[in-house]
Write an enzyme that holds these catalytic residues in place. Structure first.
Site, PDB file in Angstrom:
ATOM      1  N   HIS A 247      11.073  19.180  17.279  1.00  0.00           N
ATOM      2  CA  HIS A 247      10.599  19.205  15.969  1.00  0.00           C
ATOM      3  C   HIS A 247       9.174  20.001  15.862  1.00  0.00           C
ATOM      4  O   HIS A 247       8.240  19.753  14.916  1.00  0.00           O
ATOM      5  CB  HIS A 247      10.613  18.170  15.699  1.00  0.00           C
ATOM      6  CG  HIS A 247      12.327  17.949  15.339  1.00  0.00           C
ATOM      7  ND1 HIS A 247      12.839  18.712  14.289  1.00  0.00           N
ATOM      8  CD2 HIS A 247      12.892  16.998  15.419  1.00  0.00           C
ATOM      9  CE1 HIS A 247      13.811  17.960  14.050  1.00  0.00           C
ATOM     10  NE2 HIS A 247      14.127  16.618  15.305  1.00  0.00           N
TER      11      HIS A 247
ATOM     12  N   ARG B 153      10.789  18.291  25.753  1.00  0.00           N
ATOM     13  CA  ARG B 153      12.130  18.798  25.143  1.00  0.00           C
ATOM     14  C   ARG B 153      12.611  20.018  24.771  1.00  0.00           C
ATOM     15  O   ARG B 153      11.305  20.596  23.865  1.00  0.00           O
ATOM     16  CB  ARG B 153      11.976  17.959  23.716  1.00  0.00           C
ATOM     17  CG  ARG B 153      13.093  17.080  23.111  1.00  0.00           C
ATOM     18  CD  ARG B 153      13.319  16.483  22.011  1.00  0.00           C
ATOM     19  NE  ARG B 153      12.952  16.336  21.098  1.00  0.00           N
ATOM     20  CZ  ARG B 153      12.449  15.703  19.899  1.00  0.00           C
ATOM     21  NH1 ARG B 153      13.910  14.810  20.010  1.00  0.00           N
ATOM     22  NH2 ARG B 153      12.000  15.630  18.421  1.00  0.00           N
TER      23      ARG B 153
ATOM     24  N   ASP C 159      10.528  27.724  34.442  1.00  0.00           N
ATOM     25  CA  ASP C 159       9.501  28.233  35.468  1.00  0.00           C
ATOM     26  C   ASP C 159       8.258  28.289  34.481  1.00  0.00           C
ATOM     27  O   ASP C 159       7.281  28.757  35.781  1.00  0.00           O
ATOM     28  CB  ASP C 159       9.955  29.965  34.728  1.00  0.00           C
ATOM     29  CG  ASP C 159      11.114  30.491  35.719  1.00  0.00           C
ATOM     30  OD1 ASP C 159      11.926  29.842  36.870  1.00  0.00           O
ATOM     31  OD2 ASP C 159      11.775  31.959  35.483  1.00  0.00           O
TER      32      ASP C 159
ATOM     33  N   GLU D  84      22.533  11.520  20.870  1.00  0.00           N
ATOM     34  CA  GLU D  84      22.611  10.764  19.539  1.00  0.00           C
ATOM     35  C   GLU D  84      23.135  11.053  18.084  1.00  0.00           C
ATOM     36  O   GLU D  84      22.839  11.385  17.116  1.00  0.00           O
ATOM     37  CB  GLU D  84      20.424  11.356  18.804  1.00  0.00           C
ATOM     38  CG  GLU D  84      20.889  12.961  19.450  1.00  0.00           C
ATOM     39  CD  GLU D  84      19.211  14.064  19.269  1.00  0.00           C
ATOM     40  OE1 GLU D  84      18.604  13.085  18.613  1.00  0.00           O
ATOM     41  OE2 GLU D  84      19.395  14.720  19.791  1.00  0.00           O
TER      42      GLU D  84
ATOM     43  N   ASP E 206      18.639  10.313  14.622  1.00  0.00           N
ATOM     44  CA  ASP E 206      19.591  11.051  14.142  1.00  0.00           C
ATOM     45  C   ASP E 206      20.431  10.000  14.531  1.00  0.00           C
ATOM     46  O   ASP E 206      22.012  10.689  13.531  1.00  0.00           O
ATOM     47  CB  ASP E 206      19.620  12.027  15.709  1.00  0.00           C
ATOM     48  CG  ASP E 206      18.861  13.227  15.220  1.00  0.00           C
ATOM     49  OD1 ASP E 206      18.713  13.916  13.968  1.00  0.00           O
ATOM     50  OD2 ASP E 206      17.897  13.915  15.737  1.00  0.00           O
TER      51      ASP E 206
HETATM   52  O1  LIG Z   1      16.400  10.430  16.316  1.00  0.00           O
HETATM   53  C1  LIG Z   1      16.156  10.732  17.183  1.00  0.00           C
HETATM   54  O2  LIG Z   1      15.201   9.088  16.945  1.00  0.00           O
HETATM   55  C2  LIG Z   1      15.185  11.632  17.881  1.00  0.00           C
HETATM   56  O3  LIG Z   1      15.816  12.501  18.417  1.00  0.00           O
HETATM   57  C3  LIG Z   1      13.654  12.260  17.961  1.00  0.00           C
HETATM   58  C4  LIG Z   1      13.495  12.088  17.182  1.00  0.00           C
HETATM   59  O4  LIG Z   1      13.600  13.696  17.094  1.00  0.00           O
HETATM   60  C5  LIG Z   1      11.279  11.834  16.418  1.00  0.00           C
HETATM   61  O5  LIG Z   1      10.564  13.726  16.525  1.00  0.00           O
HETATM   62  C6  LIG Z   1      11.036  11.312  15.187  1.00  0.00           C
HETATM   63  O6  LIG Z   1      11.641  11.833  14.691  1.00  0.00           O
END
Ligand SMILES: O=C(O)C(=O)C[C@H](O)[C@@H](O)CO
Length: 265
Positions: A48, A73, A87, A152, A178
């Site tokens: 994100h 991530r 790498d 998630e 998520d």
């Molecule tokens: O689902 C989640 O919780 C995450 O994966 C973390 C979020 O992606 C994080 O960026 C906060 O919104």
């Protein structure tokens, strides 16, 4: 020269708890500042956060002198992206949206050289081998790679036993934001049903000898998860800490209203 020891992987395999901070600014100066806070790990967010391979590289270089271990991530499980990030010297990868053991196996394969996997061989040109200064990188470097898959979704939780039993998966990180959406509880990452699903996943991961992690920016929730067996918790997100403290300051001085905002666990 020897490959750096992955102290995060070592701590997880010896059962130690690790507290982390999310780095979302996609900027080496900001991420270096976070590295000085004293967290055991920090997350460079390529899902994100507006990161690319070069910005991730700059952040890895910026935090290299500090004890806080960088977890990268990646945007998704694409083996080409995983190859590039390995790498440039990332040792711990977090891969989002893993729902099945088959997907988890594919992630592990992307981190291993043939015949054990499908990673293309080119680290000699990369920071991972310190441009060949680590002569046995193909062997010693790979041993220090730590693979964290993110679960998630309702599907991922229902497949958790198979996912954590995949060889080469070091840990599973539950994404409450998520997961809450997948459970039709959008914006309710601390809903009791979400917490229950994550604690259930945690106990299965731990029983399989794998680490369990979670995002929990509420202190009491984080303590609850740690008590339930979570080993690595991300307890703060830089960008949210900044804007939340800015808003709190203005509320206090100017009496601004405390508006309801999206919660992130
Ligand atoms: O689902 C989640 O919780 C995450 O994966 C973390 C979020 O992606 C994080 O960026 C906060 O919104």
């Amino acid at each position: 020269m020897q490959v750096p020891v992955n102290n995060f992987k070592k701590a997880l395999s010896s059962g130690d708890s690790q507290l982390g901070i999310w780095a979302s600014f996609a900027d080496p100066y900001a991420t270096e500042a976070i590295a000085t806070v004293g967290a055991d790990w920090l997350l460079i967010d390529g899902e994100h956060g507006p990161n690319d391979v070069r910005s991730i590289l700059a952040q890895l270089q910026a935090v290299a002198p500090y004890a806080s271990h960088p977890v990268v991530r990646v945007v998704d499980a694409n083996p080409a992206v995983i190859k590039q990030v390995l790498d440039i010297g990332a040792q711990t990868l977090m891969v989002p949206m893993i729902d099945t053991a088959e997907q988890a196996r594919a992630v592990v394969a992307a981190t291993r050289y043939p015949p054990n996997g499908i990673r293309g061989v080119g680290a000699a040109l990369g920071r991972a081998s310190r441009w060949t200064s680590i002569p046995d990188y193909a062997d010693s470097g790979v041993k220090e790679i730590c693979v964290i898959v993110q679960v998630e979704s309702v599907k991922g939780i229902s497949n958790i036993e198979e996912i954590v039993s995949v060889d080469g998966v070091d840990g599973v990180f539950f994404g409450p934001v998520d997961l809450s959406a997948s459970m039709d509880l959008m914006d309710q990452p601390t809903h009791p049903d979400v917490v229950k699903a994550i604690e259930h996943g945690t106990s299965i991961a731990r029983a399989a000898g794998k680490a369990a992690g979670v995002l929990a920016t509420d202190v009491e929730r984080a303590k609850g998860y740690l008590a339930a067996g979570v080993q690595f918790a991300a307890v703060g997100i830089d960008i949210l800490m900044l804007i939340n403290s800015g808003r709190a300051l203005l509320r206090e001085l100017r009496g601004d209203a405390d508006e309801k905002r999206t919660s992130y666990g």
